[in-house]
Write a protein that holds these residues in place. Structure first.
Motif, PDB file in Angstrom:
ATOM      1  N   ARG A 105       6.154  -3.197 -10.990  1.00 29.90           N
ATOM      2  CA  ARG A 105       7.285  -4.130 -10.963  1.00 29.90           C
ATOM      3  C   ARG A 105       7.868  -4.220  -9.555  1.00 29.90           C
ATOM      4  O   ARG A 105       8.268  -5.307  -9.115  1.00 29.90           O
ATOM      5  N   GLN A 106       7.892  -3.108  -8.835  1.00 30.12           N
ATOM      6  CA  GLN A 106       8.383  -3.118  -7.465  1.00 30.12           C
ATOM      7  C   GLN A 106       7.469  -3.938  -6.555  1.00 30.12           C
ATOM      8  O   GLN A 106       7.932  -4.686  -5.694  1.00 30.12           O
ATOM      9  N   ARG A 107       6.170  -3.797  -6.755  1.00 28.15           N
ATOM     10  CA  ARG A 107       5.230  -4.606  -5.961  1.00 28.15           C
ATOM     11  C   ARG A 107       5.403  -6.100  -6.264  1.00 28.15           C
ATOM     12  O   ARG A 107       5.325  -6.940  -5.362  1.00 28.15           O
TER      13      ARG A 107
ATOM     14  N   ALA B  31       0.816  -1.219   0.000  1.00 28.04           N
ATOM     15  CA  ALA B  31       0.000   0.000   0.000  1.00 28.04           C
ATOM     16  C   ALA B  31       0.848   1.267   0.000  1.00 28.04           C
ATOM     17  O   ALA B  31       0.314   2.372  -0.192  1.00 28.04           O
ATOM     18  N   ARG B  32       2.159   1.111   0.212  1.00 30.04           N
ATOM     19  CA  ARG B  32       3.019   2.299   0.211  1.00 30.04           C
ATOM     20  C   ARG B  32       3.111   2.888  -1.193  1.00 30.04           C
ATOM     21  O   ARG B  32       2.889   2.204  -2.195  1.00 30.04           O
ATOM     22  N   ARG B  33       3.473   4.141  -1.244  1.00 30.12           N
ATOM     23  CA  ARG B  33       3.705   4.786  -2.541  1.00 30.12           C
ATOM     24  C   ARG B  33       5.118   4.429  -3.003  1.00 30.12           C
ATOM     25  O   ARG B  33       6.109   4.867  -2.442  1.00 30.12           O
ATOM     26  N   PHE B  34       5.212   3.585  -4.015  1.00 29.88           N
ATOM     27  CA  PHE B  34       6.522   3.185  -4.544  1.00 29.88           C
ATOM     28  C   PHE B  34       7.060   4.296  -5.442  1.00 29.88           C
ATOM     29  O   PHE B  34       6.328   4.891  -6.232  1.00 29.88           O
ATOM     30  N   ARG B  35       8.319   4.556  -5.307  1.00 29.67           N
ATOM     31  CA  ARG B  35       8.976   5.550  -6.149  1.00 29.67           C
ATOM     32  C   ARG B  35       9.620   4.856  -7.340  1.00 29.67           C
ATOM     33  O   ARG B  35       9.963   3.691  -7.289  1.00 29.67           O
TER      34      ARG B  35
ATOM     35  N   ALA C  22       6.334  -9.103  -3.637  1.00 28.06           N
ATOM     36  CA  ALA C  22       5.593 -10.361  -3.505  1.00 28.06           C
ATOM     37  C   ALA C  22       6.501 -11.562  -3.716  1.00 28.06           C
ATOM     38  O   ALA C  22       6.408 -12.570  -3.002  1.00 28.06           O
ATOM     39  N   HIS C  23       7.415 -11.450  -4.688  1.00 25.98           N
ATOM     40  CA  HIS C  23       8.336 -12.553  -4.971  1.00 25.98           C
ATOM     41  C   HIS C  23       9.263 -12.802  -3.782  1.00 25.98           C
ATOM     42  O   HIS C  23       9.503 -13.950  -3.387  1.00 25.98           O
TER      43      HIS C  23
END
Length: 286
Positions: free
Chosen positions: A237-239, A227-231, A243-244
């Motif tokens: 892809r970061q999410r 739920a964070r704001r990925f930069r 998960a991986h």
């Protein structure tokens, strides 16, 4: 006591049901950082952590017996799944370390060079595991044969043709290293041929309650982090990477190595000191 095999992918997991009781081959401990390895009624190793906790003094005596039967050369040439073969033998052995709980058997081919080099405790009967120098090696439980002993020479031929069975190691957290349960001559043969011995490693696995404790928070942790704001230019892809990573952690938890269980020395420090005196007298006579 019933033993079952868990159907998981990866290392072989054994779960021994029943009441927790001392197994025939077991670590024992008492005051003053004193340790004893007992097989049946026979003390086969005494150890004591240094006063400054910089290492462990180890003393061994004759009498240890492997929980595995001899391996015929004809069987070795078939190259079976050694994890399953060793598990089957450990299940029925009279003097194995298996007690109630989960156990993990995994094949391991690669070790840091020092494990089978400077940290291979080849001297007999005494030795020092120098934690100050980062000791993390293998402790044999009987004297090692010479490189040119007849049995070792036969194993050296197997090492050269690739049919040498792996040794069996037991991970013991109190030493931060392994006890060599089976394959002393095979280890000597492999090393004499410039190879690292193939190994099957036995370790106590985390129990089911501990596994549930580790895995339970993961879904919530993923939701919180996702739920964070990925930069960056590609948040999805970061999410996916998050998960991986959590999936890899979860997949490894059932195979985590738990601390080796130890039982009290029945006679406490007095028994340990008496056994140590026996060891010294036996060594003086030889």
């Amino acid at each position: 006591m019933r033993l079952r095999r868990e159907k998981l992918h990866g290392p072989l997991v054994l779960a021994r049901d029943g009441r927790l009781e001392p197994p025939p081959l077991r670590m024992e401990m008492t005051d003053g950082r004193r340790m004893l390895l007992r097989q049946g009624g026979r003390p086969v190793l005494l150890a004591r952590v240094d006063e400054d906790r910089g290492g462990v003094r180890v003393h061994r005596r004759h009498g240890y017996r492997s929980p595995l039967p001899p391996i015929r050369a004809s069987d070795a040439r078939r190259r079976p799944d050694w994890r399953h073969r060793y598990a089957r033998w450990l299940e029925t052995a009279d003097e194995s370390p298996l007690h109630a709980g989960r156990w993990v058997l995994r094949e391991r081919e690669v070790f840091p060079p020092y494990v089978w080099g400077t940290d291979f405790l080849a001297a007999w009967p005494d030795g020092h595991l120098d934690w100050n120098q980062g000791w993390n090696g293998v402790v044999p439980l009987r004297p090692l044969s010479a490189d040119d002993a007849p049995r070792v020479k036969a194993y050296r031929r197997q090492a050269r043709d690739g049919s040498l069975p792996p040794v069996l190691l037991w991970w013991v957290t109190a030493f931060d290293g392994w006890l060599l349960l089976d394959g002393h001559d095979r280890a000597v043969a492999a090393l004499a041929e410039g190879q690292r011995p193939g190994t099957v490693v036995l370790a106590r696995g985390e129990d089911e309650d501990r596994i549930a404790e580790l895995l339970g928070p993961l879904p919530g942790e993923y939701e919180r982090l996702a739920a964070r704001r990925f930069r960056g230019p590609d948040p999805e892809r970061q999410r996916a990477a998050l998960a991986h990573g959590l999936s890899l952690f979860a997949a490894g938890v059932p195979y985590d190595e738990a601390r080796t269980r130890a039982w009290p020395i029945p006679g406490g420090a007095a028994e340990w000191e008496a056994r140590m005196l026996e060891f010294r007298h036996e060594h003086d006579r030889t």
